[in-house]
Design an enzyme around this catalytic site. Structure first.
Site, PDB file in Angstrom:
ATOM      1  N   CYS A  78      25.181  27.630  29.097  1.00 36.45           N
ATOM      2  CA  CYS A  78      24.885  27.915  28.027  1.00 36.45           C
ATOM      3  C   CYS A  78      23.779  28.723  27.339  1.00 36.45           C
ATOM      4  CB  CYS A  78      23.860  26.531  27.111  1.00 36.45           C
ATOM      5  SG  CYS A  78      23.713  27.922  25.375  1.00 36.45           S
ATOM      6  N   ILE A  79      23.229  30.113  27.956  1.00 40.08           N
ATOM      7  CA  ILE A  79      22.818  31.080  28.299  1.00 40.08           C
ATOM      8  C   ILE A  79      21.051  30.407  27.735  1.00 40.08           C
ATOM      9  CG2 ILE A  79      22.606  32.638  27.013  1.00 40.08           C
ATOM     10  CD1 ILE A  79      21.954  34.925  29.167  1.00 40.08           C
TER      11      ILE A  79
END
Lengths: 130, 122
Positions: A78-79
């Site tokens: 997840c960025i």
């Protein structure tokens, strides 16, 4: 069966990340399809290329990378969670003017939409940690 | 795939200011809602503290989580539930909560888990 795996647990602070790896290995052995492994929360630390554990300890990163390559797994970090915790690829390091990047090869930074997409397109979602 | 197969239950079990978990749960809910995935939200255990009024995180440099949760109705996340026993154990009145949440217990609680295709727990 199509299975999405979500990992929240820190690779060092919990057994969740290691359990997730063993689960994915076992599920693949049994012929299931792993649609995506999504690393969220503290689990983003799993994907740092800079971890250098002692040689006689379980090297979770290498194991994920090897399994990912062998089975063409979609290993997504997840960025937003990664940026918050200092796990960056080259593009993000440039964008945020940081001196270095550390996302390990074999992993991709992407948005939470990948988590939603995985739940929409899998028969089961299995969570580790959290 | 049928609509029912896509439904998501997000269970929130931790307090509002224990690390990033509460925020990251909210992000996951808002993303699912943005993708028009049917999403239900259940607060239980210490998660019910996320709904208590008069939160002020300023002393620990934390953003007020109740303010962030207040965006849920704007994303059409209106299936919000709170586990009754968790409230009672912590002496929190259902009327005091910062979001309109339906108190559930017993069969209604079980049905929530049975009737949603997927579960994410934070």
């Amino acid at each position: 069966m199509k299975i999405a795996v979500v990992v929240y647990g820190s690779p060092t602070g919990s057994g969740a990340a290691a359990s997730a790896y063993r689960y994915v290995s076992a599920a693949l052995e049994l012929g299931h399809e792993i649609t995506r492994v999504f690393f969220y929360g503290e689990a983003v630390h799993t994907a740092t290329a800079l971890a250098a554990p002692p040689q006689d300890e379980n090297d979770l990163l290498s194991r994920w990378q090897q399994l990912g390559q062998a089975r063409e797994l979609d290993l997504v970090v997840c960025i937003a969670a990664a940026l918050r915790r200092g796990v960056l690829d080259a593009d993000e390091a440039r964008r945020h003017e940081k001196e270095a990047c550390n996302l390990a090869p074999g992993f991709t930074l992407s948005g939470l939409g990948q988590l939603t997409d995985a739940t929409l397109n899998s028969d089961r979602v299995i969570t580790f940690g959290g | 795939m049928q609509e029912a197969d896509k439904s998501l239950l997000v269970v929130v079990r931790h307090g509002p200011y224990q690390g990033q978990l509460a925020r990251e749960a909210l992000d996951a809910v808002l993303t699912a809602a943005a993708f028009e995935q049917p999403v239900s939200l259940l607060f239980m255990d210490d998660g019910v503290f996320q709904l208590t009024p008069n939160q002020d995180g300023s002393a620990i440099d934390a953003k007020n989580l109740a303010t962030m949760l207040a965006v849920l109705p704007m994303y059409d996340v209106d299936r919000v539930y709170v586990e009754l026993d968790s409230l009672n154990l912590r002496a929190i009145s259902p009327e005091s909560l910062t979001l309109p949440a339906t108190p559930v217990g017993g069969h209604a609680l079980r049905d929530l888990f049975v009737n949603n295709a997927h579960l994410l727990s934070f």
